[in-house]
Design a protein around this motif. Sequence first.
Motif, mmCIF file in Angstrom:
data_model
loop_
_atom_site.group_PDB
_atom_site.id
_atom_site.type_symbol
_atom_site.label_atom_id
_atom_site.label_comp_id
_atom_site.label_asym_id
_atom_site.label_seq_id
_atom_site.Cartn_x
_atom_site.Cartn_y
_atom_site.Cartn_z
ATOM 1 N N ALA A 18 53.013 23.753 31.440
ATOM 2 C CA ALA A 18 52.166 23.292 32.619
ATOM 3 C C ALA A 18 50.854 22.821 32.217
ATOM 4 C CB ALA A 18 52.056 24.613 33.385
ATOM 5 N N ALA A 19 50.488 21.604 32.737
ATOM 6 C CA ALA A 19 49.187 20.989 32.428
ATOM 7 C C ALA A 19 47.987 22.213 32.726
ATOM 8 C CB ALA A 19 49.158 19.720 33.340
ATOM 9 N N PRO A 20 46.883 22.209 31.912
ATOM 10 C CA PRO A 20 46.058 23.002 32.165
ATOM 11 C C PRO A 20 45.070 22.222 33.264
ATOM 12 C CG PRO A 20 45.439 21.683 30.258
ATOM 13 C CD PRO A 20 46.929 21.368 30.877
ATOM 14 N N PRO A 21 44.237 23.367 33.791
ATOM 15 C CA PRO A 21 43.411 22.786 34.895
ATOM 16 C C PRO A 21 42.457 21.602 34.366
ATOM 17 C CG PRO A 21 43.264 25.394 34.816
ATOM 18 C CD PRO A 21 43.987 24.889 33.482
ATOM 19 N N ALA A 22 42.155 20.906 35.380
ATOM 20 C CA ALA A 22 40.964 19.837 34.716
ATOM 21 C C ALA A 22 39.643 20.398 34.244
ATOM 22 C CB ALA A 22 40.450 19.113 36.116
ATOM 23 N N GLY A 23 39.331 19.938 33.080
ATOM 24 C CA GLY A 23 38.154 20.357 32.316
ATOM 25 C C GLY A 23 38.367 21.693 31.249
ATOM 26 N N VAL A 24 39.632 21.850 31.121
ATOM 27 C CA VAL A 24 40.190 23.125 30.328
ATOM 28 C C VAL A 24 40.969 22.279 29.169
ATOM 29 C CG1 VAL A 24 41.371 25.021 29.843
ATOM 30 C CG2 VAL A 24 40.012 24.694 31.993
ATOM 31 N N GLU A 25 40.744 22.609 27.887
ATOM 32 C CA GLU A 25 41.112 22.122 26.634
ATOM 33 C C GLU A 25 42.073 23.280 26.074
ATOM 34 O OE1 GLU A 25 40.007 20.360 22.446
ATOM 35 O OE2 GLU A 25 38.508 20.718 23.801
ATOM 36 N N VAL A 26 43.255 23.203 25.907
ATOM 37 C CA VAL A 26 44.249 24.125 25.510
ATOM 38 C C VAL A 26 45.128 23.473 24.069
ATOM 39 C CG1 VAL A 26 46.437 25.569 25.849
ATOM 40 C CG2 VAL A 26 44.626 25.030 27.665
ATOM 41 N N ARG A 47 37.919 29.446 35.308
ATOM 42 C CA ARG A 47 39.386 28.870 35.388
ATOM 43 C C ARG A 47 40.549 29.748 34.687
ATOM 44 N NH1 ARG A 47 38.297 25.127 38.362
ATOM 45 N NH2 ARG A 47 37.400 22.910 37.589
ATOM 46 N N GLU A 48 41.526 29.641 34.817
ATOM 47 C CA GLU A 48 42.544 30.836 34.501
ATOM 48 C C GLU A 48 43.732 29.702 33.856
ATOM 49 O OE1 GLU A 48 45.037 33.343 37.104
ATOM 50 O OE2 GLU A 48 43.019 34.227 36.954
ATOM 51 N N VAL A 49 44.185 29.945 32.781
ATOM 52 C CA VAL A 49 45.345 29.527 32.175
ATOM 53 C C VAL A 49 46.434 30.417 31.792
ATOM 54 C CG1 VAL A 49 45.808 28.523 29.966
ATOM 55 C CG2 VAL A 49 43.752 27.711 31.225
ATOM 56 N N ALA A 50 47.592 30.070 31.890
ATOM 57 C CA ALA A 50 48.766 31.100 31.547
ATOM 58 C C ALA A 50 48.719 31.434 30.217
ATOM 59 C CB ALA A 50 49.919 30.520 32.189
ATOM 60 N N ALA A 51 48.711 32.760 29.751
ATOM 61 C CA ALA A 51 48.601 33.221 28.143
ATOM 62 C C ALA A 51 48.844 34.681 28.257
ATOM 63 C CB ALA A 51 47.378 32.693 27.731
ATOM 64 N N ALA A 52 49.424 34.943 27.243
ATOM 65 C CA ALA A 52 49.950 36.498 27.001
ATOM 66 C C ALA A 52 49.695 36.574 25.529
ATOM 67 C CB ALA A 52 51.315 36.804 27.469
ATOM 68 N N GLY A 53 48.965 37.804 25.336
ATOM 69 C CA GLY A 53 48.794 38.159 24.018
ATOM 70 C C GLY A 53 47.374 38.993 23.742
ATOM 71 N N HIS A 54 46.718 38.791 22.543
ATOM 72 C CA HIS A 54 45.555 39.661 22.301
ATOM 73 C C HIS A 54 44.414 38.438 22.042
ATOM 74 C CE1 HIS A 54 42.960 42.730 21.279
ATOM 75 N NE2 HIS A 54 42.480 42.060 20.132
ATOM 76 N N ASP A 55 43.297 38.422 23.028
ATOM 77 C CA ASP A 55 42.294 37.494 22.985
ATOM 78 C C ASP A 55 41.428 37.956 21.655
ATOM 79 O OD1 ASP A 55 40.184 35.722 23.309
ATOM 80 O OD2 ASP A 55 39.492 36.450 25.095
ATOM 81 N N ALA A 65 47.841 35.742 32.351
ATOM 82 C CA ALA A 65 46.903 34.448 32.299
ATOM 83 C C ALA A 65 45.681 35.241 31.536
ATOM 84 C CB ALA A 65 46.596 34.079 33.609
ATOM 85 N N VAL A 66 44.771 34.066 31.027
ATOM 86 C CA VAL A 66 43.501 34.584 30.507
ATOM 87 C C VAL A 66 42.554 33.936 31.420
ATOM 88 C CG1 VAL A 66 43.461 32.417 29.064
ATOM 89 C CG2 VAL A 66 42.000 34.490 28.635
ATOM 90 N N ARG A 67 41.481 34.513 31.872
ATOM 91 C CA ARG A 67 40.665 33.967 33.003
ATOM 92 C C ARG A 67 39.283 33.764 32.156
ATOM 93 N NH1 ARG A 67 39.156 33.456 38.028
ATOM 94 N NH2 ARG A 67 36.844 34.039 38.947
ATOM 95 N N LEU A 68 38.515 32.370 32.113
ATOM 96 C CA LEU A 68 37.622 31.990 31.214
ATOM 97 C C LEU A 68 36.455 31.704 32.088
ATOM 98 C CD1 LEU A 68 39.205 29.554 28.926
ATOM 99 C CD2 LEU A 68 38.278 31.692 28.278
ATOM 100 N N ALA A 69 35.065 32.406 31.899
ATOM 101 C CA ALA A 69 33.900 31.760 32.567
ATOM 102 C C ALA A 69 33.553 30.652 32.104
ATOM 103 C CB ALA A 69 32.883 33.016 31.930
ATOM 104 N N PRO A 70 32.575 29.831 32.750
ATOM 105 C CA PRO A 70 32.187 28.748 32.671
ATOM 106 C C PRO A 70 31.702 28.478 31.077
ATOM 107 C CG PRO A 70 31.290 29.368 34.601
ATOM 108 C CD PRO A 70 31.940 30.576 34.113
#
Length: 79
Positions: A18-26, A47-55, A65-70
């Motif tokens: 899946a393409a990441p949201p606009a403005g997010v680099e993966v 922004r939220e991006v599908a991800a599973a594991g340990h940050d 998913a992982v949720r990122l602040a600005p």
Amino acid sequence: LGALLDRVVAEAGVAPAAAPPAGVEVVRRRSTEGSWLFVLNHTDEHREVAAAGHDLVSGVDVGPAVRLAPHTAAVVREG
């Protein structure tokens, strides 16, 4: 050649990510030791991006998913 590659990909069961949201680099990096997902939020919004594991940045487990602040980043050790 394109038709052959399309058939090989379909038969292998490969699905596009899946393409990441606009403005997010993966970016995903893999080695024999594992897989890491680098997620950078370049926006002024959460922004939220599908991800599973340990940050590795926050030190917490994430998923589905992982949720990122600005203007923040996450490095998710997958698996």
